[in-house]
Write an enzyme that holds these catalytic residues in place. Structure first.
Site, mmCIF file in Angstrom:
data_model
loop_
_atom_site.group_PDB
_atom_site.id
_atom_site.type_symbol
_atom_site.label_atom_id
_atom_site.label_comp_id
_atom_site.label_asym_id
_atom_site.label_seq_id
_atom_site.Cartn_x
_atom_site.Cartn_y
_atom_site.Cartn_z
ATOM 1 N N GLY A 173 3.083 2.291 10.907
ATOM 2 C CA GLY A 173 4.072 3.372 10.790
ATOM 3 C C GLY A 173 4.840 3.669 12.059
ATOM 4 O O GLY A 173 5.524 4.688 12.147
ATOM 5 N N ASN B 21 0.864 -1.183 0.000
ATOM 6 C CA ASN B 21 0.000 0.000 0.000
ATOM 7 C C ASN B 21 0.898 1.230 0.000
ATOM 8 O O ASN B 21 1.523 1.530 1.011
ATOM 9 C CB ASN B 21 -0.901 -0.044 1.251
ATOM 10 C CG ASN B 21 -1.730 1.219 1.406
ATOM 11 O OD1 ASN B 21 -1.791 2.049 0.499
ATOM 12 N ND2 ASN B 21 -2.363 1.369 2.574
ATOM 13 N N TRP B 22 0.955 1.901 -1.129
ATOM 14 C CA TRP B 22 1.855 3.058 -1.249
ATOM 15 C C TRP B 22 1.302 4.306 -0.563
ATOM 16 O O TRP B 22 1.979 5.315 -0.469
ATOM 17 C CB TRP B 22 2.141 3.352 -2.733
ATOM 18 C CG TRP B 22 3.129 2.396 -3.351
ATOM 19 C CD1 TRP B 22 3.692 1.296 -2.761
ATOM 20 C CD2 TRP B 22 3.684 2.468 -4.677
ATOM 21 N NE1 TRP B 22 4.557 0.677 -3.639
ATOM 22 C CE2 TRP B 22 4.568 1.371 -4.825
ATOM 23 C CE3 TRP B 22 3.513 3.342 -5.747
ATOM 24 C CZ2 TRP B 22 5.285 1.144 -6.008
ATOM 25 C CZ3 TRP B 22 4.215 3.100 -6.932
ATOM 26 C CH2 TRP B 22 5.094 2.019 -7.050
ATOM 27 N N LYS B 23 0.027 4.257 -0.150
ATOM 28 C CA LYS B 23 -0.613 5.402 0.518
ATOM 29 C C LYS B 23 -0.425 6.661 -0.342
ATOM 30 O O LYS B 23 -0.465 6.573 -1.560
ATOM 31 C CB LYS B 23 -0.063 5.562 1.935
ATOM 32 C CG LYS B 23 -0.153 4.255 2.730
ATOM 33 C CD LYS B 23 0.119 4.416 4.194
ATOM 34 C CE LYS B 23 0.002 3.070 4.880
ATOM 35 N NZ LYS B 23 0.124 3.137 6.324
ATOM 36 N N SER C 285 3.826 -2.033 10.260
ATOM 37 C CA SER C 285 5.283 -2.078 10.476
ATOM 38 C C SER C 285 5.923 -3.396 10.044
ATOM 39 O O SER C 285 6.856 -3.883 10.677
ATOM 40 C CB SER C 285 5.627 -1.766 11.941
ATOM 41 O OG SER C 285 5.322 -0.420 12.244
ATOM 42 N N HIS D 23 -9.461 1.166 5.410
ATOM 43 C CA HIS D 23 -8.136 1.329 6.030
ATOM 44 C C HIS D 23 -8.287 2.287 7.217
ATOM 45 O O HIS D 23 -9.053 3.248 7.149
ATOM 46 C CB HIS D 23 -7.138 1.878 5.002
ATOM 47 C CG HIS D 23 -5.728 1.815 5.491
ATOM 48 N ND1 HIS D 23 -5.226 2.704 6.422
ATOM 49 C CD2 HIS D 23 -4.723 0.949 5.223
ATOM 50 C CE1 HIS D 23 -3.968 2.384 6.684
ATOM 51 N NE2 HIS D 23 -3.637 1.318 5.968
ATOM 52 N N GLU E 124 -4.872 -4.840 10.674
ATOM 53 C CA GLU E 124 -3.827 -3.850 10.921
ATOM 54 C C GLU E 124 -4.095 -3.131 12.245
ATOM 55 O O GLU E 124 -4.942 -2.231 12.305
ATOM 56 C CB GLU E 124 -3.802 -2.812 9.794
ATOM 57 C CG GLU E 124 -3.524 -3.404 8.436
ATOM 58 C CD GLU E 124 -2.995 -2.362 7.454
ATOM 59 O OE1 GLU E 124 -1.877 -2.544 6.982
ATOM 60 O OE2 GLU E 124 -3.694 -1.363 7.194
ATOM 61 N N GLU F 47 -6.579 4.617 8.218
ATOM 62 C CA GLU F 47 -6.325 6.035 7.898
ATOM 63 C C GLU F 47 -7.558 6.666 7.259
ATOM 64 O O GLU F 47 -7.829 7.848 7.460
ATOM 65 C CB GLU F 47 -5.077 6.147 7.003
ATOM 66 C CG GLU F 47 -3.815 5.893 7.826
ATOM 67 C CD GLU F 47 -2.647 5.297 7.048
ATOM 68 O OE1 GLU F 47 -2.680 5.321 5.808
ATOM 69 O OE2 GLU F 47 -1.711 4.803 7.707
ATOM 70 N N GLY G 41 3.117 -1.224 4.197
ATOM 71 C CA GLY G 41 3.077 0.201 3.865
ATOM 72 C C GLY G 41 4.460 0.696 3.452
ATOM 73 O O GLY G 41 4.901 0.474 2.320
ATOM 74 N N GLY G 42 5.159 1.322 4.375
ATOM 75 C CA GLY G 42 6.451 1.963 4.077
ATOM 76 C C GLY G 42 7.434 1.058 3.345
ATOM 77 O O GLY G 42 8.119 1.503 2.414
HETATM 78 P P1 13P Z 1 3.354 0.465 7.554
HETATM 79 O O1 13P Z 1 3.849 -0.833 6.960
HETATM 80 O O2 13P Z 1 4.059 1.664 6.995
HETATM 81 O O3 13P Z 1 3.291 0.418 9.037
HETATM 82 O O4 13P Z 1 1.823 0.623 7.036
HETATM 83 C C1 13P Z 1 0.951 -0.442 7.187
HETATM 84 C C2 13P Z 1 -0.296 -0.129 6.462
HETATM 85 O O5 13P Z 1 -1.083 0.698 6.895
HETATM 86 C C3 13P Z 1 -0.548 -0.826 5.185
HETATM 87 O O6 13P Z 1 -1.858 -0.654 4.755
#
Ligand code: 13P
Length: 253
Positions: A175, A12-14, A215, A99, A169, A101, A236-237
């Site tokens: 993050g 997920n590149w957000k 993470s 999600h 999640e 977020e 994510g990251g």
């Molecule tokens: P991180 O891997 O950056 O913690 O993000 C997880 C995430 O929200 C993937 O959807």
């Protein structure tokens, strides 16, 4: 490793990625060798601005493309929003819904997430329904009740293992560099499996992929994907760089 469910790793590149990321995407494809393709499904969810370009450069790379959100309706006067119809038309085969977020930044509740999952289903997209507890909820011992409530409220009963993926999640793990223990992940994923069987039926619930996210890094992925009922990861990251993402997926070889 023998598995009855084919694993899936989703990146997920957000709100990250510019047109230059198309070069990085080529590196994702180059690293997805035959052994990896045999072992695991890979998906990248880029920002909507890159969806069409990535989807059209994806053939031959063995990587499917997902979107990060969709509107509950298929079209209409909703400035700035994107429908599941449009995402499918642009080349997406899946969409993240709910999600944390989105739940936090846009006030999305379970009823909205469910309507988004229905929009995905209606339009042939796999819905990746995300659930997860906050730190306060975990500390209050409410993790499992929160997860069950989110699943009951967000997962439409007609969905099947083919068009549904669950992303667990924990909000406090996203993050932050923090992750639950393997034992905690196992407990939550077992509860998700049991609840899914109640919602969509025993057979479909038993076959639906349940991903862990929060993470995930090359340093902890191996331990996380060895946990029972972890059928893949939502990254994510560490999905922004092909090298990290492929290292994580590579543990399935
Ligand atoms: P991180 O891997 O950056 O913690 O993000 C997880 C995430 O929200 C993937 O959807």
């Amino acid at each position: 490793m023998t598995r009855s469910i084919r694993p899936l790793i989703v990146g997920n590149w957000k709100m990250n990625g510019l047109t230059a990321s198309l070069n990085e995407f080529n590196a994702f494809g180059a690293g997805n060798d035959a052994a990896l393709r045999r072992a695991v499904d890979l998906m990248i969810c880029p920002p909507a601005t890159l969806l069409f370009a990535l989807a059209h450069s994806a053939p031959g790379k063995g990587i499917s493309i997902g979107a990060q959100d969709c509107h509950v309706k298929d079209s209409g006067a909703h400035t700035g929003d994107l429908s599941a119809v449009m995402l499918a038309d642009a080349g997406a085969s899946a969409v993240l819904v709910g999600h944390s977020e989105r739940r936090a930044d846009h006030g999305e509740n379970d009823a909205i997430v469910r309507a988004k999952a229905e929009a995905a289903y209606r339009n042939g997209l796999t819905a990746i329904v995300c659930v997860g507890e906050t730190r306060a909820e975990r500390e209050a011992g409410k993790t499992l009740s929160v997860i069950r409530r989110q699943l009951k409220g967000s997962v439409p009963e007609m969905m099947t293992a083919h068009d549904l993926v669950i992303g667990y999640e924990p909000v406090w793990a996203i993050g932050t560099g923090l992750t639950p223990t393997a034992k905690d992940v196992e407990e939550v994923h077992a509860a998700i499996r049991a609840e899914l069987k109640k919602i969509i039926g025993k057979e479909e619930g038993a076959r639906t992929r349940i991903l862990y996210g929060g993470s995930v890094k090359p340093t902890n992925a191996k331990e996380l994907l060895a946990v029972a009922n972890v059928d893949g990861l939502l990254v994510g990251g560490a999905s922004l760089k092909a090298e990290d993402f492929l290292t994580i997926a590579g543990f399935y070889r």
